[in-house]
Design a protein around this motif. Structure first.
Motif, PDB file in Angstrom:
ATOM      1  N   UNK A 206       0.814  -1.218   0.000  1.00 27.89           N
ATOM      2  CA  UNK A 206       0.000   0.000   0.000  1.00 27.89           C
ATOM      3  C   UNK A 206       0.849   1.271   0.000  1.00 27.89           C
ATOM      4  N   UNK A 207       1.950   1.247   0.772  1.00 27.39           N
ATOM      5  CA  UNK A 207       2.674   2.498   1.015  1.00 27.39           C
ATOM      6  C   UNK A 207       4.145   2.464   0.630  1.00 27.39           C
ATOM      7  N   UNK A 208       4.727   1.292   0.431  1.00 28.44           N
ATOM      8  CA  UNK A 208       6.173   1.166   0.443  1.00 28.44           C
ATOM      9  C   UNK A 208       6.922   2.086  -0.490  1.00 28.44           C
ATOM     10  N   UNK A 209       6.558   2.102  -1.772  1.00 33.60           N
ATOM     11  CA  UNK A 209       7.288   2.938  -2.731  1.00 33.60           C
ATOM     12  C   UNK A 209       7.176   4.410  -2.372  1.00 33.60           C
ATOM     13  N   UNK A 291       9.378   4.148  14.247  1.00 28.57           N
ATOM     14  CA  UNK A 291       8.129   4.606  13.654  1.00 28.57           C
ATOM     15  C   UNK A 291       7.501   3.413  12.947  1.00 28.57           C
ATOM     16  N   UNK A 292       6.212   3.180  13.198  1.00 24.77           N
ATOM     17  CA  UNK A 292       5.509   2.039  12.619  1.00 24.77           C
ATOM     18  C   UNK A 292       4.445   2.508  11.636  1.00 24.77           C
ATOM     19  N   UNK A 293       4.262   1.743  10.573  1.00 31.42           N
ATOM     20  CA  UNK A 293       3.392   2.116   9.471  1.00 31.42           C
ATOM     21  C   UNK A 293       2.129   1.260   9.468  1.00 31.42           C
ATOM     22  N   UNK A 312       6.822   2.965  19.622  1.00 27.24           N
ATOM     23  CA  UNK A 312       7.042   4.164  18.823  1.00 27.24           C
ATOM     24  C   UNK A 312       5.740   4.672  18.259  1.00 27.24           C
ATOM     25  N   UNK A 313       5.814   5.810  17.577  1.00 26.63           N
ATOM     26  CA  UNK A 313       4.624   6.388  16.973  1.00 26.63           C
ATOM     27  C   UNK A 313       4.120   5.481  15.851  1.00 26.63           C
ATOM     28  N   UNK A 314       2.807   5.330  15.750  1.00 23.13           N
ATOM     29  CA  UNK A 314       2.166   4.559  14.684  1.00 23.13           C
ATOM     30  C   UNK A 314       1.555   5.540  13.692  1.00 23.13           C
TER      31      UNK A 314
END
Length: 367
Positions: A206-209, A291-293, A312-314
Motif C-alpha cells: 500500500x505504502x512502500x514505494x 516509527x511504525x506504518x 514508537x509512533x504509529x
C-alpha cells in the motif's frame, strides 16, 4: 550412532546468524565432532571463512548441493528444493546424535521418519507473529527460544515444559557482521526501512514505494532500504524502485546481501521504520527511535500481533511519514523505557545465548 552433532544450513542466509553462534560456542567448549551440512556454495564459503580455527568442525555438502555465482559477499542464493534435499540427506543424518536446525521444514524428518538422532530446533527471529501452532514443532526433542515470555506462549498451547528452554537471543552473539559503521560518506541520521515480506503483515503493497520516495526527497536522512529477503519473491517491483534510487549518495539498497541479515543494519541505524518484522526487536537491543506504518488501517491496540507498536509512533497516513520520522528523536524519551522493557521481555538475555544453547546440546547428547 556417535556423539556427533549435525547442523543444517539448508535454508536462506538469514538463518545463519541465528544458528552459527551455537556452532562456535560448541566447538570452543567441547570436543564433540560437528558437521555443517550446506545447500549452496554461498553457505559453504561463509562458513569456511569462520570455522578455520575449529578443528572439530567439518563442512559437508548436502545431496543436491548447488554451486552458484558469488562475489564472496554472501548474497542470498537461489536454493535447491528443500524437501528432496532433506530426503536424500536422511541416511547421512542417521549417524548423528543431535541434529540442529533453525526452521520448521527440517522437522519433517523426525515427524515422518523413525530416527535415533534427536532434533533440536533453535529460533530464528522473535515476535508475536511466529507460527507456533505448526504441528512439525512437536517433532523436536528440544526447542530453544530467546525468552521466558516466548517459552510461555508454547506452554500455553499445551507443549511439554521440558521441551522448551529459554537461552537468550543467540543472534546477539554473532560476531561476523558486514558493517560496523553506516555505509554512507556523511553523518546524516540513518533511517532503516525494513518492510515485511508477507502481504497481510506488510506496509509495502500500500505504502512502500511512496515511503521510500518521501524519505529520499526530503534529503535530511540517509536511508537504508533493506526489506525482508523474501519480499522480492512476492513483489518484483522492489527491484525497480531500488534501481531508481539506489545510486543516490544518501540511499543504500539491499535485497539479498548478507549485511541485511547479519545485524549490520539494525546495528548502525538511528531510526527504525517498518511494520511487523521481528527485526525491530533486534533493533531495540539498543533502544532507539521507532516509527511504525499502519498501512492496512488495523485496529492494533491490544492486539498481540502488533505488540511491538507500543515502542514508537504509529503512522496512520502515508503523508505523515517524514514528519513522524522527524518527531521520533524528539519524542524518544516517551518510549525509551517501554522499548527497553519490551526488548528484555522478548529477547531474554542478549549475552551468552549461544553458550547456553551449546550447553543444552551437550546435555541432550548425554541424556
Amino acid at each position: 550412532m556417535t556423539r556427533k552433532v549435525a547442523f543444517l544450513f539448508l535454508g536462506e542466509t538469514l538463518l545463519i546468524p541465528h544458528l552459527y553462534p551455537i556452532v562456535e560456542a560448541l566447538a570452543a567448549t567441547s570436543d564433540v565432532p560437528i558437521e555443517l551440512w550446506v545447500s549452496t556454495s554461498v553457505h559453504e564459503a561463509l562458513l569456511a571463512r569462520w570455522t578455520a580455527p575449529f578443528p572439530t568442525v567439518r563442512i559437508r555438502r548436502a545431496p543436491g548441493f548447488r554451486a552458484v555465482a558469488d562475489d564472496g559477499s554472501g548474497r542470498n542464493p537461489v536454493l535447491p528444493a528443500k524437501i528432496p534435499m532433506l530426503l536424500r540427506l536422511l541416511p547421512y543424518l542417521r549417524s548423528a546424535s543431535i541434529v540442529v536446525c533453525a526452521e520448521q521444514t527440517s522437522l519433517w524428518l523426525p515427524r515422518l521418519f523413525p530416527m535415533r538422532a534427536k532434533f533440536l530446533k533453535t529460533s530464528h527471529g522473535v515476535g508475536s507473529m511466529s507460527a507456533r501452532d505448526d504441528p512439525r514443532r512437536r517433532a523436536a526433542a528440544l526447542t530453544l527460544v530467546p525468552s521466558e515470555l516466548e517459552r510461555r506462549t508454547y506452554l500455553d498451547r499445551g507443549f511439554a515444559p521440558d521441551k522448551f528452554v529459554a537461552t537468550g537471543y543467540v543472534k546477539a552473539d554473532f560476531a561476523h557482521r558486514t558493517h560496523a559503521a553506516p555505509p554512507f560518506a556523511d553523518t546524516r541520521p540513518v533511517v532503516l526501512y525494513a518492510p515485511h515480506w508477507q502481504q497481510h503483515r506488510s506496509s509495502w503493497w500500500r505504502w512502500g514505494a511512496e515511503v521510500v520516495r518521501r524519505i529520499v526527497a526530503d534529503g535530511r536522512y540517509n536511508l537504508i532500504f533493506a526489506p525482508h529477503q523474501r519480499l522480492i519473491e512476492k513483489a518484483p517491483e522492489v527491484a525497480d524502485l531500488m534501481r531508481e534510487v539506489g545510486d543516490l549518495p544518501h540511499v543504500h539498497c539491499d535485497i539479498d546481501g548478507f549485511a541485511m541479515v547479519d545485524g549490520s543494519y539494525t546495528g548502525v541505524a538511528d531510526v527504525y521504520l517498518g511494520d511487523t518484522s521481528s527485526q525491530v526487536i533486534e533493533f531495540l537491543m539498543r533502544p532507539r527511535p521507532c516509527v511504525f506504518l499502519n498501512a492496512g488501517g488495523v485496529a492494533w491496540e491490544g492486539d498481540p500481533n502488533y505488540a511491538m507498536w507500543v515502542c514508537g509512533e504509529v503512522v496512520e497516513d502515508v503523508a505523515d511519514v517524514v514528519a513522524a520520522v522527524n518527531r521520533a528523536a524528539l519524542s524518544h524519551g516517551e518510549y525509551a523505557a517501554v522499548q527497553a522493557n519490551f526488548a528484555a521481555r522478548s529477547l531474554g538475555s542478549v549475552e551468552g545465548g549461544a553458550a547456553r544453547a551449546a550447553g543444552e546440546i551437550v546435555k541432550l547428547i548425554d541424556a
